[in-house]
Design a protein around this motif. Structure first.
Motif, PDB file in Angstrom:
ATOM      1  N   TYR A  36      14.338 -14.035  -7.797  1.00 59.90           N
ATOM      2  CA  TYR A  36      13.295 -13.624  -8.730  1.00 59.90           C
ATOM      3  C   TYR A  36      11.961 -14.207  -8.291  1.00 59.90           C
ATOM      4  CZ  TYR A  36      16.690 -11.635 -11.935  1.00 59.90           C
ATOM      5  OH  TYR A  36      17.654 -10.843 -12.494  1.00 59.90           O
ATOM      6  N   THR A  37      10.927 -13.420  -8.411  1.00 62.21           N
ATOM      7  CA  THR A  37       9.601 -13.844  -7.979  1.00 62.21           C
ATOM      8  C   THR A  37       8.557 -13.226  -8.888  1.00 62.21           C
ATOM      9  OG1 THR A  37       8.106 -13.936  -6.075  1.00 62.21           O
ATOM     10  CG2 THR A  37       9.313 -11.900  -6.399  1.00 62.21           C
ATOM     11  N   TRP A  38       7.326 -13.685  -8.712  1.00 57.62           N
ATOM     12  CA  TRP A  38       6.230 -13.175  -9.537  1.00 57.62           C
ATOM     13  C   TRP A  38       5.788 -11.805  -9.012  1.00 57.62           C
ATOM     14  CZ3 TRP A  38       5.776 -16.210 -13.625  1.00 57.62           C
ATOM     15  CH2 TRP A  38       6.111 -17.556 -13.501  1.00 57.62           C
ATOM     16  N   PRO A  39       5.555 -10.851  -9.896  1.00 58.72           N
ATOM     17  CA  PRO A  39       5.154  -9.515  -9.432  1.00 58.72           C
ATOM     18  C   PRO A  39       3.680  -9.484  -9.034  1.00 58.72           C
ATOM     19  CG  PRO A  39       5.226  -9.558 -11.832  1.00 58.72           C
ATOM     20  CD  PRO A  39       5.710 -10.908 -11.375  1.00 58.72           C
ATOM     21  N   VAL A  40       3.345  -8.543  -8.155  1.00 52.52           N
ATOM     22  CA  VAL A  40       1.960  -8.283  -7.773  1.00 52.52           C
ATOM     23  C   VAL A  40       1.596  -6.898  -8.264  1.00 52.52           C
ATOM     24  CG1 VAL A  40       2.009  -9.792  -5.761  1.00 52.52           C
ATOM     25  CG2 VAL A  40       2.663  -7.421  -5.515  1.00 52.52           C
ATOM     26  N   ASP A  41       0.318  -6.667  -8.506  1.00 55.39           N
ATOM     27  CA  ASP A  41      -0.085  -5.349  -8.982  1.00 55.39           C
ATOM     28  C   ASP A  41      -0.085  -4.347  -7.830  1.00 55.39           C
ATOM     29  OD1 ASP A  41      -2.252  -6.094  -7.501  1.00 55.39           O
ATOM     30  OD2 ASP A  41      -3.680  -6.061  -9.151  1.00 55.39           O
ATOM     31  N   TRP A  43      -2.464  -2.586  -6.536  1.00 56.47           N
ATOM     32  CA  TRP A  43      -3.583  -2.671  -5.604  1.00 56.47           C
ATOM     33  C   TRP A  43      -3.346  -3.758  -4.552  1.00 56.47           C
ATOM     34  CZ3 TRP A  43      -7.019   1.091  -5.346  1.00 56.47           C
ATOM     35  CH2 TRP A  43      -7.182   1.922  -6.449  1.00 56.47           C
ATOM     36  N   ALA A  44      -2.735  -4.855  -4.976  1.00 59.34           N
ATOM     37  CA  ALA A  44      -2.369  -5.879  -3.994  1.00 59.34           C
ATOM     38  C   ALA A  44      -1.286  -5.367  -3.054  1.00 59.34           C
ATOM     39  CB  ALA A  44      -1.893  -7.146  -4.714  1.00 59.34           C
ATOM     40  N   ARG A  45      -0.383  -4.579  -3.582  1.00 59.78           N
ATOM     41  CA  ARG A  45       0.659  -4.004  -2.720  1.00 59.78           C
ATOM     42  C   ARG A  45       0.067  -2.980  -1.754  1.00 59.78           C
ATOM     43  NH1 ARG A  45       6.817  -3.382  -4.430  1.00 59.78           N
ATOM     44  NH2 ARG A  45       7.611  -2.868  -2.369  1.00 59.78           N
ATOM     45  N   LEU A  46      -0.957  -2.268  -2.187  1.00 63.02           N
ATOM     46  CA  LEU A  46      -1.644  -1.341  -1.288  1.00 63.02           C
ATOM     47  C   LEU A  46      -2.254  -2.083  -0.112  1.00 63.02           C
ATOM     48  CD1 LEU A  46      -2.937   1.420  -0.560  1.00 63.02           C
ATOM     49  CD2 LEU A  46      -4.833   0.799  -2.086  1.00 63.02           C
ATOM     50  N   ASP A  47      -2.917  -3.202  -0.386  1.00 62.96           N
ATOM     51  CA  ASP A  47      -3.497  -3.996   0.706  1.00 62.96           C
ATOM     52  C   ASP A  47      -2.416  -4.513   1.658  1.00 62.96           C
ATOM     53  OD1 ASP A  47      -5.968  -3.535  -0.310  1.00 62.96           O
ATOM     54  OD2 ASP A  47      -6.290  -5.541  -1.123  1.00 62.96           O
ATOM     55  N   ARG A  48      -1.319  -4.971   1.101  1.00 67.87           N
ATOM     56  CA  ARG A  48      -0.241  -5.476   1.951  1.00 67.87           C
ATOM     57  C   ARG A  48       0.309  -4.366   2.847  1.00 67.87           C
ATOM     58  NH1 ARG A  48       3.526  -9.398  -1.906  1.00 67.87           N
ATOM     59  NH2 ARG A  48       1.912 -10.941  -2.414  1.00 67.87           N
ATOM     60  N   PHE A  49       0.460  -3.175   2.295  1.00 69.61           N
ATOM     61  CA  PHE A  49       0.990  -2.066   3.083  1.00 69.61           C
ATOM     62  C   PHE A  49       0.018  -1.662   4.181  1.00 69.61           C
ATOM     63  CE2 PHE A  49       1.747   2.690   3.301  1.00 69.61           C
ATOM     64  CZ  PHE A  49       2.832   2.568   4.151  1.00 69.61           C
ATOM     65  N   LEU A  50      -1.267  -1.625   3.872  1.00 69.16           N
ATOM     66  CA  LEU A  50      -2.251  -1.241   4.879  1.00 69.16           C
ATOM     67  C   LEU A  50      -2.338  -2.259   6.011  1.00 69.16           C
ATOM     68  CD1 LEU A  50      -5.154   0.044   2.589  1.00 69.16           C
ATOM     69  CD2 LEU A  50      -3.630   1.425   4.007  1.00 69.16           C
ATOM     70  N   ILE A  51      -2.148  -3.519   5.706  1.00 70.69           N
ATOM     71  CA  ILE A  51      -2.289  -4.566   6.717  1.00 70.69           C
ATOM     72  C   ILE A  51      -0.972  -4.811   7.452  1.00 70.69           C
ATOM     73  CG2 ILE A  51      -2.819  -7.005   7.088  1.00 70.69           C
ATOM     74  CD1 ILE A  51      -4.743  -6.822   4.712  1.00 70.69           C
ATOM     75  N   LEU A  52       0.124  -4.932   6.708  1.00 67.93           N
ATOM     76  CA  LEU A  52       1.400  -5.282   7.312  1.00 67.93           C
ATOM     77  C   LEU A  52       2.236  -4.072   7.698  1.00 67.93           C
ATOM     78  CD1 LEU A  52       2.425  -8.208   4.926  1.00 67.93           C
ATOM     79  CD2 LEU A  52       1.270  -8.361   7.132  1.00 67.93           C
ATOM     80  N   ALA A  73       3.734   2.763  -4.919  1.00 64.64           N
ATOM     81  CA  ALA A  73       2.557   1.987  -5.319  1.00 64.64           C
ATOM     82  C   ALA A  73       1.272   2.716  -4.932  1.00 64.64           C
ATOM     83  CB  ALA A  73       2.605   0.599  -4.680  1.00 64.64           C
ATOM     84  N   VAL A  74       1.258   3.361  -3.772  1.00 60.98           N
ATOM     85  CA  VAL A  74       0.080   4.117  -3.348  1.00 60.98           C
ATOM     86  C   VAL A  74      -0.174   5.283  -4.293  1.00 60.98           C
ATOM     87  CG1 VAL A  74      -0.893   5.539  -1.508  1.00 60.98           C
ATOM     88  CG2 VAL A  74       0.325   3.435  -0.941  1.00 60.98           C
ATOM     89  N   MET A  75       0.876   5.955  -4.728  1.00 65.68           N
ATOM     90  CA  MET A  75       0.722   7.077  -5.653  1.00 65.68           C
ATOM     91  C   MET A  75       0.112   6.625  -6.980  1.00 65.68           C
ATOM     92  SD  MET A  75       4.282   9.122  -4.913  1.00 65.68           S
ATOM     93  CE  MET A  75       3.948  10.329  -6.199  1.00 65.68           C
ATOM     94  N   VAL A  76       0.523   5.459  -7.444  1.00 70.01           N
ATOM     95  CA  VAL A  76      -0.051   4.925  -8.686  1.00 70.01           C
ATOM     96  C   VAL A  76      -1.539   4.643  -8.506  1.00 70.01           C
ATOM     97  CG1 VAL A  76       0.021   2.996 -10.306  1.00 70.01           C
ATOM     98  CG2 VAL A  76       2.154   3.989  -9.457  1.00 70.01           C
ATOM     99  N   CYS A  77      -1.909   4.046  -7.376  1.00 64.33           N
ATOM    100  CA  CYS A  77      -3.317   3.749  -7.116  1.00 64.33           C
ATOM    101  C   CYS A  77      -4.135   5.030  -6.965  1.00 64.33           C
ATOM    102  CB  CYS A  77      -3.447   2.891  -5.856  1.00 64.33           C
ATOM    103  SG  CYS A  77      -2.728   1.237  -5.991  1.00 64.33           S
ATOM    104  N   LEU A  78      -3.573   6.049  -6.317  1.00 63.19           N
ATOM    105  CA  LEU A  78      -4.288   7.316  -6.174  1.00 63.19           C
ATOM    106  C   LEU A  78      -4.523   7.975  -7.523  1.00 63.19           C
ATOM    107  CD1 LEU A  78      -2.532   8.832  -3.022  1.00 63.19           C
ATOM    108  CD2 LEU A  78      -4.912   8.090  -3.194  1.00 63.19           C
TER     109      LEU A  78
END
Length: 484
Positions: A36-41, A43-52, A73-78
């Protein structure tokens, strides 16, 4: 019933919450590792996907499900703010923060197929900024097919990608990046139908769609752009020395040179003069293999000087991770794919190490405080079992039996980084077995690779059998020895 033992420490329960349980009264979520870990929003996941990106997955999740999660996550941001997503894609792609550009092209293709008109327009207008090479364009064309059809907006964006380039830049793209992912410039131009802004553009468009024979006698080829195209076709009939001279005069790249000429050090010496820094890093192993990079040579001094130039590293957008991977690959003397090997030159390895530190200037500072923490999860404290899977260990134990296959002790547990299978969490055990040949009067001992069915498969190929005495009978004996 409410479990008070999660709230109050007792003698029967530890003070630390186990990793596989969420901390009480928190919003922790189950991750791919089972903890179990802390969730990220999103938009943070979008940045991680674009970079990593998601190529190869991670230790706990494979590439396909990881890409699907990131796409959601990208669909939600779009849906929330499409133009902001496109702006973020352009920012990360042009700044060189990502080792690879594939994730940015993927997200841009998703934005081009969005329902919002403003998002689609922003994505198509930003195509030349993100797809900077022909390879990038072909990747994007392959991605965008999954999100929309070939409409007027796509045709206009592709046509603008070709027509906004100068004749020299266009010729460079057509000759260097000829095809990728099942796409070629011929396919893209026939679908986009761009209107040529000049006579040179028109000749280059016809060259890409109809071939060299259709434009061989055109007057527009008398310019510098035309002579470069002519040189690329004439070099196919030249000797290595003549080809090296033409390469220097017309500044040809490796992709413009026939494969058979790339086996000669003279050709690589000519290519090295103006080779882009990213291509230089990728081809260090090949140049060492053909004999160009040897200790104390002029080519080694040239490579070391260019790798030590911070200006060239910035212009080439070389990412520190890409430089680190290149240094490790070159130092081990073999690539991750294929069977090619080379002898590493210590001067080049030192130059790559220095370029790795210099390339950090290409990754802009976040301006934030960073905490370096140790992973103390269960997987980090579990015992490490060397020797591969249980099945592979049983096979090795069978081979150890007297009268069977005698393992050479000097090669018993040779493990390399390239053999780690992170998806299954197992490592392939490589060992060299000495096979005692008992066919007729042959007393030879032959070394083969013991790995899965390597011994059995090796003896199926009679042309590779080192002994000419009764191959089939010998193969059956070895197969029985393994099965015993």
């Amino acid at each position: 019933m409410f479990d008070f033992t999660q709230q109050v420490a007792t003698r029967l329960r530890r003070l630390i919450t186990p990793q596989r349980e969420p901390i009480p009264n928190t919003n922790q979520l189950l991750n791919s590792a089972g903890g179990y870990t802390w969730p990220v929003d999103d938009w943070a996941r979008l940045d991680r996907f674009l970079i990593l990106g998601s190529e190869g997955g991670t230790f706990y999740i494979r590439e396909r499900p990881l890409t699907q999660e990131n796409a959601k996550a990208v669909m939600v941001c779009l849906a929330e703010d499409g133009p902001r997503v496109v702006k973020r894609v352009v920012e990360i792609s042009t700044s060189g923060r990502a080792p690879k550009n594939d994730a940015a092209l993927f997200v841009l293709a998703m934005a081009a197929g969005a329902d919002d008109d403003a998002t689609r327009a922003a994505a198509l207008d930003s195509l030349p900024l993100v797809a900077r090479t022909g390879t990038h364009l072909f990747h994007w064309l392959q991605f965008v097919r999954a999100f929309r059809g070939w409409g007027r907006g796509i045709r206009t964006a592709i046509a603008r990608w070709y027509t906004e380039k100068s004749p020299a830049e266009l010729a460079y793209q057509l000759l260097k990046y000829q095809a990728r992912d099942g796409w070629s410039h011929r396919d893209a131009l026939r679908l986009a139908h761009p209107k040529a802004p000049s006579a040179e553009h028109d000749v280059l468009f016809r060259y890409a769609t109809h071939g060299w024979e259709a434009v061989a006698r055109e007057s527009a080829l008398r310019s510098d752009v035309g002579t470069r195209v002519q040189a690329m076709h004439a070099i196919r009939e030249m000797s290595p020395v003549e080809a090296a001279r033409v390469i220097r005069v017309y500044n040809l790249t490796r992709e413009m040179v026939p494969t058979e000429l790339l086996m000669h050090p003279d050709v690589w010496d000519a290519l090295l003069d103006r080779m882009p820094i990213s291509a230089l890093v990728r081809n260090l192993g090949v140049m060492s293999k053909v004999g160009l990079l040897v200790p104390g040579s002029d080519a080694v001094r040239t490579v070391s000087a260019r790798l030590g130039s911070g200006l060239q590293l910035r212009r080439g957008r070389v990412h520190p991770l890409a430089m680190l991977a290149a240094m490790k690959t070159y130092a081990q003397g073999r690539g991750m794919r294929g069977s090619g090997t080379w002898t590493p030159v210590s001067q080049v390895v030192d130059a790559l190490d220095g370029a790795f530190h210099l390339s950090f200037e290409n990754a802009p500072s976040t301006g934030k405080r960073i905490m370096c923490a140790l992973d103390v999860s269960g997987s980090m404290t579990a015992p490490v079992r060397v020797g591969g899977s249980r099945r592979s260990r049983r096979r090795i134990e069978r081979a150890r039996r007297p009268g069977r296959l005698q393992l050479a002790h000097r090669e018993l547990s040779r493990l390399s980084d390239g053999d780690q299978r992170t998806g299954s969490g197992r490592a392939s055990l490589h060992a060299i077995a000495e096979v005692r040949c008992r066919s007729h009067d042959c007393e030879g001992r032959h070394e083969v690779d013991v790995r899965e069915n390597a011994v059995r498969n090796w003896y199926r190929r009679s042309d590779e059998h080192p002994c000419a005495h009764d191959h089939h009978r010998h193969r059956r004996r070895v197969s029985k020895a393994i099965a015993a």
